[in-house]
Design a protein around this motif. Structure first.
Motif, PDB file in Angstrom:
ATOM      1  N   LEU A 235       0.829  -1.205   0.000  1.00 24.38           N
ATOM      2  CA  LEU A 235       0.000   0.000   0.000  1.00 24.38           C
ATOM      3  C   LEU A 235       0.861   1.251   0.000  1.00 24.38           C
ATOM      4  CD1 LEU A 235      -1.219   2.293   2.210  1.00 24.38           C
ATOM      5  CD2 LEU A 235      -2.588   1.582   0.259  1.00 24.38           C
ATOM      6  N   MET A 236       1.924   1.264   0.793  1.00 22.29           N
ATOM      7  CA  MET A 236       2.797   2.431   0.834  1.00 22.29           C
ATOM      8  C   MET A 236       3.440   2.671  -0.520  1.00 22.29           C
ATOM      9  SD  MET A 236       4.541   1.889   4.596  1.00 22.29           S
ATOM     10  CE  MET A 236       5.405   3.466   4.555  1.00 22.29           C
ATOM     11  N   ILE A 237       3.863   1.601  -1.178  1.00 24.83           N
ATOM     12  CA  ILE A 237       4.454   1.741  -2.519  1.00 24.83           C
ATOM     13  C   ILE A 237       3.398   2.215  -3.513  1.00 24.83           C
ATOM     14  CG2 ILE A 237       5.594   0.506  -4.386  1.00 24.83           C
ATOM     15  CD1 ILE A 237       6.760  -1.380  -2.286  1.00 24.83           C
ATOM     16  N   GLY A 238       2.208   1.614  -3.452  1.00 18.31           N
ATOM     17  CA  GLY A 238       1.155   1.991  -4.386  1.00 18.31           C
ATOM     18  C   GLY A 238       0.705   3.427  -4.211  1.00 18.31           C
ATOM     19  N   ALA A 239       0.495   3.857  -2.968  1.00 21.31           N
ATOM     20  CA  ALA A 239       0.067   5.239  -2.722  1.00 21.31           C
ATOM     21  C   ALA A 239       1.140   6.222  -3.158  1.00 21.31           C
ATOM     22  CB  ALA A 239      -0.251   5.426  -1.235  1.00 21.31           C
ATOM     23  N   GLY A 240       2.385   5.912  -2.833  1.00 19.95           N
ATOM     24  CA  GLY A 240       3.469   6.810  -3.244  1.00 19.95           C
ATOM     25  C   GLY A 240       3.586   6.912  -4.748  1.00 19.95           C
ATOM     26  N   THR A 241       3.456   5.780  -5.439  1.00 19.61           N
ATOM     27  CA  THR A 241       3.567   5.786  -6.896  1.00 19.61           C
ATOM     28  C   THR A 241       2.443   6.582  -7.540  1.00 19.61           C
ATOM     29  OG1 THR A 241       4.626   3.603  -6.842  1.00 19.61           O
ATOM     30  CG2 THR A 241       3.684   4.325  -8.942  1.00 19.61           C
ATOM     31  N   ILE A 242       1.214   6.353  -7.086  1.00 20.36           N
ATOM     32  CA  ILE A 242       0.071   7.050  -7.689  1.00 20.36           C
ATOM     33  C   ILE A 242       0.153   8.552  -7.458  1.00 20.36           C
ATOM     34  CG2 ILE A 242      -2.416   7.387  -7.461  1.00 20.36           C
ATOM     35  CD1 ILE A 242      -2.691   4.392  -7.116  1.00 20.36           C
ATOM     36  N   MET A 243       0.463   8.973  -6.238  1.00 23.80           N
ATOM     37  CA  MET A 243       0.520  10.402  -5.953  1.00 23.80           C
ATOM     38  C   MET A 243       1.687  11.064  -6.681  1.00 23.80           C
ATOM     39  SD  MET A 243      -2.171  10.606  -4.304  1.00 23.80           S
ATOM     40  CE  MET A 243      -2.081  12.390  -4.137  1.00 23.80           C
ATOM     41  N   LEU A 244       2.819  10.379  -6.783  1.00 23.49           N
ATOM     42  CA  LEU A 244       3.952  10.947  -7.525  1.00 23.49           C
ATOM     43  C   LEU A 244       3.618  11.079  -9.010  1.00 23.49           C
ATOM     44  CD1 LEU A 244       6.989   9.138  -5.850  1.00 23.49           C
ATOM     45  CD2 LEU A 244       6.361  11.555  -5.657  1.00 23.49           C
ATOM     46  N   LEU A 245       2.898  10.093  -9.557  1.00 15.88           N
ATOM     47  CA  LEU A 245       2.489  10.191 -10.960  1.00 15.88           C
ATOM     48  C   LEU A 245       1.507  11.341 -11.177  1.00 15.88           C
ATOM     49  CD1 LEU A 245       2.022   6.444 -11.977  1.00 15.88           C
ATOM     50  CD2 LEU A 245       3.763   8.024 -12.805  1.00 15.88           C
ATOM     51  N   LEU A 246       0.543  11.468 -10.267  1.00 16.98           N
ATOM     52  CA  LEU A 246      -0.451  12.531 -10.420  1.00 16.98           C
ATOM     53  C   LEU A 246       0.181  13.916 -10.320  1.00 16.98           C
ATOM     54  CD1 LEU A 246      -3.389  11.072  -8.321  1.00 16.98           C
ATOM     55  CD2 LEU A 246      -3.353  11.416 -10.783  1.00 16.98           C
ATOM     56  N   GLU A 247       1.110  14.079  -9.381  1.00 14.28           N
ATOM     57  CA  GLU A 247       1.735  15.389  -9.211  1.00 14.28           C
ATOM     58  C   GLU A 247       2.822  15.640 -10.240  1.00 14.28           C
ATOM     59  OE1 GLU A 247       0.692  17.700  -7.194  1.00 14.28           O
ATOM     60  OE2 GLU A 247      -0.894  16.382  -6.462  1.00 14.28           O
ATOM     61  N   GLY A 248       3.579  14.595 -10.585  1.00 16.66           N
ATOM     62  CA  GLY A 248       4.674  14.785 -11.534  1.00 16.66           C
ATOM     63  C   GLY A 248       4.197  15.089 -12.942  1.00 16.66           C
ATOM     64  N   GLY A 270      -6.877   9.682 -16.460  1.00 18.21           N
ATOM     65  CA  GLY A 270      -7.066   8.588 -17.406  1.00 18.21           C
ATOM     66  C   GLY A 270      -5.869   7.653 -17.437  1.00 18.21           C
ATOM     67  N   GLY A 271      -4.662   8.223 -17.368  1.00 17.24           N
ATOM     68  CA  GLY A 271      -3.462   7.397 -17.360  1.00 17.24           C
ATOM     69  C   GLY A 271      -3.382   6.511 -16.129  1.00 17.24           C
ATOM     70  N   VAL A 272      -3.737   7.072 -14.974  1.00 20.13           N
ATOM     71  CA  VAL A 272      -3.740   6.271 -13.747  1.00 20.13           C
ATOM     72  C   VAL A 272      -4.792   5.163 -13.849  1.00 20.13           C
ATOM     73  CG1 VAL A 272      -4.204   6.309 -11.278  1.00 20.13           C
ATOM     74  CG2 VAL A 272      -2.837   8.110 -12.307  1.00 20.13           C
ATOM     75  N   GLY A 273      -5.957   5.506 -14.407  1.00 17.14           N
ATOM     76  CA  GLY A 273      -6.997   4.490 -14.565  1.00 17.14           C
ATOM     77  C   GLY A 273      -6.567   3.350 -15.476  1.00 17.14           C
ATOM     78  N   VAL A 274      -5.929   3.688 -16.593  1.00 21.09           N
ATOM     79  CA  VAL A 274      -5.434   2.649 -17.505  1.00 21.09           C
ATOM     80  C   VAL A 274      -4.383   1.789 -16.803  1.00 21.09           C
ATOM     81  CG1 VAL A 274      -4.113   2.253 -19.630  1.00 21.09           C
ATOM     82  CG2 VAL A 274      -5.960   3.931 -19.601  1.00 21.09           C
ATOM     83  N   ILE A 276      -4.182   1.139 -13.593  1.00 15.95           N
ATOM     84  CA  ILE A 276      -4.844   0.264 -12.631  1.00 15.95           C
ATOM     85  C   ILE A 276      -5.478  -0.928 -13.348  1.00 15.95           C
ATOM     86  CG2 ILE A 276      -6.757   0.099 -11.006  1.00 15.95           C
ATOM     87  CD1 ILE A 276      -4.404   1.519  -9.843  1.00 15.95           C
ATOM     88  N   VAL A 277      -6.115  -0.683 -14.495  1.00 18.07           N
ATOM     89  CA  VAL A 277      -6.740  -1.773 -15.248  1.00 18.07           C
ATOM     90  C   VAL A 277      -5.687  -2.778 -15.711  1.00 18.07           C
ATOM     91  CG1 VAL A 277      -7.993  -2.345 -17.351  1.00 18.07           C
ATOM     92  CG2 VAL A 277      -8.724  -0.400 -15.973  1.00 18.07           C
ATOM     93  N   LEU A 278      -4.573  -2.272 -16.244  1.00 19.57           N
ATOM     94  CA  LEU A 278      -3.502  -3.175 -16.679  1.00 19.57           C
ATOM     95  C   LEU A 278      -2.942  -3.972 -15.502  1.00 19.57           C
ATOM     96  CD1 LEU A 278      -1.582  -0.902 -19.215  1.00 19.57           C
ATOM     97  CD2 LEU A 278      -3.100  -2.833 -19.718  1.00 19.57           C
ATOM     98  N   LEU A 279      -2.815  -3.301 -14.354  1.00 20.42           N
ATOM     99  CA  LEU A 279      -2.303  -3.997 -13.173  1.00 20.42           C
ATOM    100  C   LEU A 279      -3.261  -5.102 -12.743  1.00 20.42           C
ATOM    101  CD1 LEU A 279       0.040  -3.928 -11.101  1.00 20.42           C
ATOM    102  CD2 LEU A 279      -1.392  -2.464  -9.700  1.00 20.42           C
ATOM    103  N   LEU A 280      -4.565  -4.825 -12.803  1.00 23.23           N
ATOM    104  CA  LEU A 280      -5.550  -5.845 -12.428  1.00 23.23           C
ATOM    105  C   LEU A 280      -5.516  -7.026 -13.391  1.00 23.23           C
ATOM    106  CD1 LEU A 280      -8.613  -3.626 -11.440  1.00 23.23           C
ATOM    107  CD2 LEU A 280      -7.218  -5.013  -9.917  1.00 23.23           C
ATOM    108  N   LEU A 281      -5.228  -6.757 -14.660  1.00 22.10           N
ATOM    109  CA  LEU A 281      -5.179  -7.834 -15.646  1.00 22.10           C
ATOM    110  C   LEU A 281      -3.891  -8.648 -15.544  1.00 22.10           C
ATOM    111  CD1 LEU A 281      -6.607  -5.998 -18.792  1.00 22.10           C
ATOM    112  CD2 LEU A 281      -7.776  -7.672 -17.348  1.00 22.10           C
TER     113      LEU A 281
END
Length: 320
Positions: A235-248, A270-274, A276-281
């Protein structure tokens, strides 16, 4: 540039706190909470109102306690509800909190919000080092919450919660107090969300209802899914990655001048959503799988795999 990096890291720390709370409720106990933003807002406003009166530390404790108390009430109200209906109740709770914050001007300031929220250690550090001090405090708080929740998850209490998540009927048939477990899981998660709201209020020093929208809940679920449901480290890795992507990706405007701010924001989400979908697959268990303890290790016995003859191939059992 240093101030910007500090801002990003504080935002990541707050997102990790929210994600850890949701991971405990949903990832470990299987309790869907779509009202995450309501508990975060509750913690932020409680801190903002009480800090000038009782000090920042007592205000944080009050924020965590109030969020935990309302979590208990919400769990009691949903005693007979299945997971789908529990999600609807929590969603309604988040919206109810937003409406109260927006309309009760005498208490919350309404749409104008609350300004001038004191920060921790404000009188102990120089103003130019205030952000760094708050960052250190946020990192320390994340560490304390992480270690506490990790200890709970790995304890017998955490194993019972996972049993409740996987099959509540079986857990009840084994004489496990399902209602008490749900209440405890909601309370622990709610208290952590209250602490995240307190950190948000301390950092912003000004809050209003527009800061607490459903996107906060969405980010929390994204972080849990990306990191791995039930894994606090993931979770810590996932939250850090998502927030860094959104801000960066805010800098995309400099690289693609033809796009305006709203288009860049849509592309970011949209990029974060794509992703997440790829990660789920491709990796449905998330970046890190939930830690599993083997029955042999729980009984204090050596694992059969450790007793095998290393000279034999894995597909052949050891001859006796």
């Amino acid at each position: 540039m240093t101030a910007y990096l500090v801002t990003i890291l504080v935002i990541v720390a707050i997102a990790i706190l929210v994600g850890l709370a949701l991971n405990f409720q949903w990832g470990c106990a299987g309790l869907v909470n779509f009202g995450v933003v309501g508990f975060v807002a509750l913690g932020a406003y409680t801190t903002a109102l009480l800090t000038p009166v009782v000090g920042w530390f007592a205000a944080m404790l009050a924020a965590a306690a109030l969020s935990a108390l309302l979590s208990v009430v919400l769990a009691l109200l949903s005693i007979r509800l299945a997971d789908d209906y529990l999600a609807i109740v929590t969603l309604g709770f988040g919206e109810a909190v937003r409406l109260v914050l927006l309309n009760e001007d005498w208490l919350t300031g309404g749409a104008l919000g609350i300004a001038g929220i004191p920060r921790p250690f404000a009188g102990l550090v120089a103003p130019e080092h205030a952000d760094l001090a708050l960052l250190g405090f946020a990192v320390a708080l994340v560490g304390i919450v992480y270690l506490t929740l990790e200890a709970l998850v790995r304890s017998p209490f955490g194993r019972v919660l996972r049993a409740l998540r996987d099959d509540p009927v079986v857990a009840a048939s084994l004489a496990k107090p399902v209602l008490i477990l749900r209440i405890k899981a909601f309370a622990v998660g709610g208290a952590t969300m209250g602490l995240a709201g307190a950190m948000h209020a301390f950092y912003m020093t000004y809050i209003d209802p527009s800061q607490f929208t459903a996107i906060t809940t969405s980010y929390a679920f994204m972080a849990v899914i990306a990191g791995g449901r039930g894994s606090n480290t993931g979770l810590m890795i996932g939250a850090g990655t998502i927030m860094l992507l959104l801000e960066g990706t805010r800098f995309l405007k400099d690289l693609i001048p033809a796009l305006d701010g709203s288009q860049i924001a849509a592309l970011r989400l949209g990029g974060v959503g794509v992703g997440i979908v790829l990660l789920l697959l491709l990796r449905p268990q998330g970046l890190l799988r939930e830690p599993q303890r083997k029955a042999a290790s729980l009984l204090g016995e050596p694992d059969l795999a450790d007793m095998a003859d290393p000279s034999l191939p894995p597909s052949h059992p050891q001859e006796i």
